[in-house]
Design an enzyme around this catalytic site. Structure first.
Site, short mmCIF file in Angstrom:
data_model
loop_
_atom_site.label_atom_id
_atom_site.label_comp_id
_atom_site.label_asym_id
_atom_site.label_seq_id
_atom_site.Cartn_x
_atom_site.Cartn_y
_atom_site.Cartn_z
N ASP A 33 45.88 -28.02 43.14
CA ASP A 33 47.14 -28.22 42.41
C ASP A 33 47.05 -27.52 41.05
OD1 ASP A 33 49.58 -30.57 42.65
OD2 ASP A 33 49.22 -29.65 40.68
N ILE A 34 48.14 -26.88 40.65
CA ILE A 34 48.15 -26.11 39.40
C ILE A 34 48.09 -27.03 38.17
CG2 ILE A 34 50.66 -26.00 38.98
CD1 ILE A 34 50.28 -22.95 38.62
N ASN A 91 54.96 -37.43 48.62
CA ASN A 91 56.25 -37.82 48.06
C ASN A 91 57.37 -37.29 48.95
OD1 ASN A 91 55.23 -39.04 45.65
ND2 ASN A 91 54.79 -36.99 44.86
N HIS A 104 53.88 -31.72 51.81
CA HIS A 104 52.51 -31.58 51.32
C HIS A 104 51.90 -32.95 51.11
CE1 HIS A 104 55.31 -31.46 47.92
NE2 HIS A 104 54.40 -32.10 47.20
N HIS A 106 48.94 -34.73 48.86
CA HIS A 106 48.01 -34.61 47.73
C HIS A 106 46.72 -35.32 48.12
CE1 HIS A 106 51.23 -33.78 44.58
NE2 HIS A 106 51.97 -34.29 45.55
P1 5GP Z 1 55.43 -33.24 44.48
O1 5GP Z 1 55.93 -33.86 43.23
O2 5GP Z 1 56.46 -32.38 45.15
O3 5GP Z 1 54.78 -34.24 45.43
O4 5GP Z 1 54.20 -32.32 44.05
C1 5GP Z 1 54.31 -30.96 43.81
C2 5GP Z 1 53.00 -30.51 43.26
O5 5GP Z 1 52.95 -29.10 43.32
C3 5GP Z 1 52.78 -30.89 41.78
O6 5GP Z 1 51.59 -31.69 41.68
C4 5GP Z 1 52.64 -29.55 41.07
O7 5GP Z 1 51.69 -29.55 40.04
C5 5GP Z 1 52.27 -28.61 42.20
N1 5GP Z 1 52.72 -27.22 42.02
C6 5GP Z 1 53.97 -26.81 41.66
N2 5GP Z 1 54.02 -25.48 41.61
C7 5GP Z 1 52.78 -25.02 41.93
C8 5GP Z 1 52.23 -23.71 42.06
O8 5GP Z 1 52.88 -22.68 41.85
N3 5GP Z 1 50.92 -23.64 42.42
C9 5GP Z 1 50.16 -24.76 42.66
N4 5GP Z 1 48.89 -24.56 43.01
N5 5GP Z 1 50.66 -26.00 42.57
C10 5GP Z 1 51.96 -26.14 42.21
#
Ligand code: 5GP
Length: 121
Positions: A33-34, A91, A104, A106
């Site tokens: 994760d970034i 999520n 996805h 986590h």
């Molecule tokens: P969500 O809130 O959709 O469950 O999680 C999305 C996740 O994607 C977040 O933890 C966010 O930091 C990660 N994320 C968003 N954009 C990027 C990206 O360009 N590269 C990576 N490696 N992670 C990302």
């Protein structure tokens, strides 16, 4: 919700955006994760175009679901989290505060993670 081919994880899968790759097989792809929320924070995504857990559970083929969840376990093992433990989270939708519309999971680990959800809200 229709799948958006231009979402950031679709671009990562196509190699259009760089990522720190952790694992790949026929059904799944994993990368750091970034914006990590724990010492280990890896995202595991299916290779198919599914918007969220809701879409994946309803529409993915059995082999995709089996392959994906086996990959989640394999990634956790590869990261040596199986013995100390880890947390997985997915999520879906607005109450789940899903940001990226490609399903996805986590994987969090590398420390004692504390309570499952923030208390008192
Ligand atoms: P969500 O809130 O959709 O469950 O999680 C999305 C996740 O994607 C977040 O933890 C966010 O930091 C990660 N994320 C968003 N954009 C990027 C990206 O360009 N590269 C990576 N490696 N992670 C990302």
């Amino acid at each position: 919700m229709a799948y958006d081919d231009e979402n950031v994880f679709a671009k990562i899968l196509r190699g259009e955006i760089p990522c720190a790759k952790v694992y790949e097989d026929d059904h799944a792809f994993a990368f750091n994760d970034i914006n990590p929320q724990a010492p280990v924070h890896v995202l595991v995504i299916p290779k198919g175009p599914y918007t969220s857990m809701d879409d994946f559970a309803a529409n993915a083929k059995d082999a995709e679901i089996t392959g994906f969840f086996r990959a989640v376990g394999a990634v956790a093992k590869q990261l040596k989290l199986d013995k100390p433990g880890y947390r997985i989270l997915a999520n879906h939708g607005s109450d789940g505060m899903q940001e990226v519309p490609h399903f996805h999971v986590h994987i969090f680990g590398g420390k004692l993670l504390g309570p499952m959800l923030r208390r008192g809200d």
